[in-house]
Design a protein around this motif. Sequence first.
Motif, mmCIF file in Angstrom:
data_model
loop_
_atom_site.group_PDB
_atom_site.id
_atom_site.type_symbol
_atom_site.label_atom_id
_atom_site.label_comp_id
_atom_site.label_asym_id
_atom_site.label_seq_id
_atom_site.Cartn_x
_atom_site.Cartn_y
_atom_site.Cartn_z
ATOM 1 N N LEU A 27 -11.427 8.955 4.435
ATOM 2 C CA LEU A 27 -9.949 9.042 4.292
ATOM 3 C C LEU A 27 -9.687 10.375 3.415
ATOM 4 C CD1 LEU A 27 -8.764 5.628 3.105
ATOM 5 C CD2 LEU A 27 -8.972 6.738 5.650
ATOM 6 N N ASP A 28 -8.612 11.108 3.687
ATOM 7 C CA ASP A 28 -8.390 12.203 2.913
ATOM 8 C C ASP A 28 -7.206 12.328 2.142
ATOM 9 O OD1 ASP A 28 -6.158 12.426 4.413
ATOM 10 O OD2 ASP A 28 -7.073 13.833 6.082
ATOM 11 N N SER A 29 -6.731 13.406 1.549
ATOM 12 C CA SER A 29 -5.642 13.160 0.695
ATOM 13 C C SER A 29 -4.165 12.802 1.053
ATOM 14 C CB SER A 29 -5.248 14.798 -0.188
ATOM 15 O OG SER A 29 -5.155 15.619 0.868
ATOM 16 N N ILE A 30 -3.971 13.042 2.404
ATOM 17 C CA ILE A 30 -2.894 12.771 3.145
ATOM 18 C C ILE A 30 -2.959 11.098 3.336
ATOM 19 C CG2 ILE A 30 -1.539 12.895 5.294
ATOM 20 C CD1 ILE A 30 -1.368 15.389 3.654
ATOM 21 N N ASP A 31 -4.028 10.449 3.805
ATOM 22 C CA ASP A 31 -4.269 9.258 3.760
ATOM 23 C C ASP A 31 -4.025 8.498 2.292
ATOM 24 O OD1 ASP A 31 -5.261 9.203 6.443
ATOM 25 O OD2 ASP A 31 -7.296 9.691 5.939
ATOM 26 N N ALA A 32 -4.203 9.041 1.364
ATOM 27 C CA ALA A 32 -4.135 8.673 0.073
ATOM 28 C C ALA A 32 -2.651 8.260 -0.312
ATOM 29 C CB ALA A 32 -4.902 9.636 -1.059
ATOM 30 N N LEU A 33 -2.012 9.578 -0.220
ATOM 31 C CA LEU A 33 -0.383 9.477 -0.125
ATOM 32 C C LEU A 33 0.124 8.342 0.663
ATOM 33 C CD1 LEU A 33 0.479 13.032 -0.069
ATOM 34 C CD2 LEU A 33 0.528 11.764 -1.979
ATOM 35 N N GLU A 34 -0.198 8.283 1.833
ATOM 36 C CA GLU A 34 0.316 7.053 2.900
ATOM 37 C C GLU A 34 -0.018 5.748 2.439
ATOM 38 O OE1 GLU A 34 -0.921 8.022 6.858
ATOM 39 O OE2 GLU A 34 0.593 9.734 6.856
ATOM 40 N N LEU A 35 -1.390 5.459 1.825
ATOM 41 C CA LEU A 35 -1.905 4.155 1.198
ATOM 42 C C LEU A 35 -1.070 3.752 0.067
ATOM 43 C CD1 LEU A 35 -3.469 2.000 1.569
ATOM 44 C CD2 LEU A 35 -5.544 3.284 0.292
ATOM 45 N N GLY A 36 -0.853 4.970 -1.069
ATOM 46 C CA GLY A 36 -0.017 4.740 -2.092
ATOM 47 C C GLY A 36 1.274 4.050 -1.771
ATOM 48 N N VAL A 37 1.949 4.904 -0.936
ATOM 49 C CA VAL A 37 3.189 4.338 -0.461
ATOM 50 C C VAL A 37 3.336 2.815 0.117
ATOM 51 C CG1 VAL A 37 5.358 4.467 1.214
ATOM 52 C CG2 VAL A 37 4.232 6.785 0.013
ATOM 53 N N ALA A 38 2.344 2.623 0.761
ATOM 54 C CA ALA A 38 2.174 1.057 1.540
ATOM 55 C C ALA A 38 1.908 0.302 0.443
ATOM 56 C CB ALA A 38 1.126 1.251 2.640
ATOM 57 N N LEU A 39 0.891 0.543 -0.499
ATOM 58 C CA LEU A 39 0.774 -0.260 -1.638
ATOM 59 C C LEU A 39 1.780 -0.520 -2.575
ATOM 60 C CD1 LEU A 39 -2.733 1.066 -2.542
ATOM 61 C CD2 LEU A 39 -2.304 -1.261 -1.634
ATOM 62 N N ARG A 40 2.690 0.471 -2.660
ATOM 63 C CA ARG A 40 3.932 0.393 -3.707
ATOM 64 C C ARG A 40 4.922 -0.658 -3.048
ATOM 65 N NH1 ARG A 40 3.607 6.399 -4.024
ATOM 66 N NH2 ARG A 40 2.826 6.710 -6.185
ATOM 67 N N LYS A 41 4.952 -0.456 -1.757
ATOM 68 C CA LYS A 41 5.929 -1.252 -0.930
ATOM 69 C C LYS A 41 5.569 -2.632 -0.847
ATOM 70 C CE LYS A 41 7.963 2.104 2.350
ATOM 71 N NZ LYS A 41 8.148 2.478 3.735
ATOM 72 N N LYS A 42 4.209 -2.890 -0.483
ATOM 73 C CA LYS A 42 3.762 -4.445 -0.398
ATOM 74 C C LYS A 42 3.674 -5.135 -1.886
ATOM 75 C CE LYS A 42 0.519 -7.110 2.008
ATOM 76 N NZ LYS A 42 1.142 -7.792 2.785
ATOM 77 N N TYR A 43 2.971 -4.420 -2.852
ATOM 78 C CA TYR A 43 2.760 -4.870 -3.940
ATOM 79 C C TYR A 43 3.668 -4.649 -5.470
ATOM 80 C CZ TYR A 43 -1.409 -6.347 -1.272
ATOM 81 O OH TYR A 43 -2.210 -6.881 -0.441
ATOM 82 N N GLY A 44 4.430 -3.578 -5.081
ATOM 83 C CA GLY A 44 5.209 -3.209 -6.192
ATOM 84 C C GLY A 44 4.505 -2.432 -7.223
ATOM 85 N N LEU A 45 3.527 -1.720 -6.645
ATOM 86 C CA LEU A 45 2.593 -0.896 -7.884
ATOM 87 C C LEU A 45 3.285 0.047 -8.432
ATOM 88 C CD1 LEU A 45 -0.710 -0.993 -5.785
ATOM 89 C CD2 LEU A 45 -0.004 -2.599 -7.580
ATOM 90 N N LYS A 46 3.136 0.267 -9.691
ATOM 91 C CA LYS A 46 3.505 1.484 -10.387
ATOM 92 C C LYS A 46 2.303 2.498 -10.268
ATOM 93 C CE LYS A 46 7.248 -0.916 -12.538
ATOM 94 N NZ LYS A 46 7.773 -1.210 -13.619
ATOM 95 N N ILE A 47 2.348 3.728 -9.741
ATOM 96 C CA ILE A 47 1.288 4.617 -9.837
ATOM 97 C C ILE A 47 2.140 5.855 -10.536
ATOM 98 C CG2 ILE A 47 -0.336 6.048 -8.478
ATOM 99 C CD1 ILE A 47 -0.047 3.761 -6.433
ATOM 100 N N GLU A 48 1.593 6.045 -11.700
ATOM 101 C CA GLU A 48 2.429 6.941 -12.494
ATOM 102 C C GLU A 48 1.984 8.361 -12.212
ATOM 103 O OE1 GLU A 48 4.744 6.213 -14.627
ATOM 104 O OE2 GLU A 48 4.342 4.264 -14.156
ATOM 105 N N SER A 49 0.782 8.818 -12.145
ATOM 106 C CA SER A 49 0.364 10.208 -11.716
ATOM 107 C C SER A 49 -1.096 10.109 -11.174
ATOM 108 C CB SER A 49 0.571 11.071 -12.951
ATOM 109 O OG SER A 49 -0.327 10.729 -13.881
ATOM 110 N N VAL A 50 -1.433 11.212 -10.464
ATOM 111 C CA VAL A 50 -2.922 11.315 -9.781
ATOM 112 C C VAL A 50 -3.665 11.687 -10.947
ATOM 113 C CG1 VAL A 50 -4.249 12.090 -8.202
ATOM 114 C CG2 VAL A 50 -1.889 11.136 -7.477
#
Length: 89
Positions: free
Chosen positions: A39-62
């Motif tokens: 995976l690459d950085s774009i995949d990381a962003l998309e995965l982060g969005v999906a994880l936030r939506k599904k699990y309500g994660l709070k990802i403060e900063s990279v």
Amino acid sequence: MDDLESEVKALIVTSLNLEDLGPEDIDSEEPLFVEGLGLDSIDALELGVALRKKYGLKIESVGEDIKAHFATVRSLARFIRSQQAAQQA
């Protein structure tokens, strides 16, 4: 493998449209980025969005912490569990 790891694998496949790969093809300890799944950085962003939506994660900063959490499916599952425990506390 536990149910959460299976869910994360399915989320990776569906949210990133990995058509040539099924959740069962992803090893829980395989690196997700560069080597391993590739995976690459774009995949990381998309995965982060999906994880936030599904699990309500709070990802403060990279930072290094987030990179470590996103290293493997197993580390992502641990991160999700820790976030869920913190939300319930």
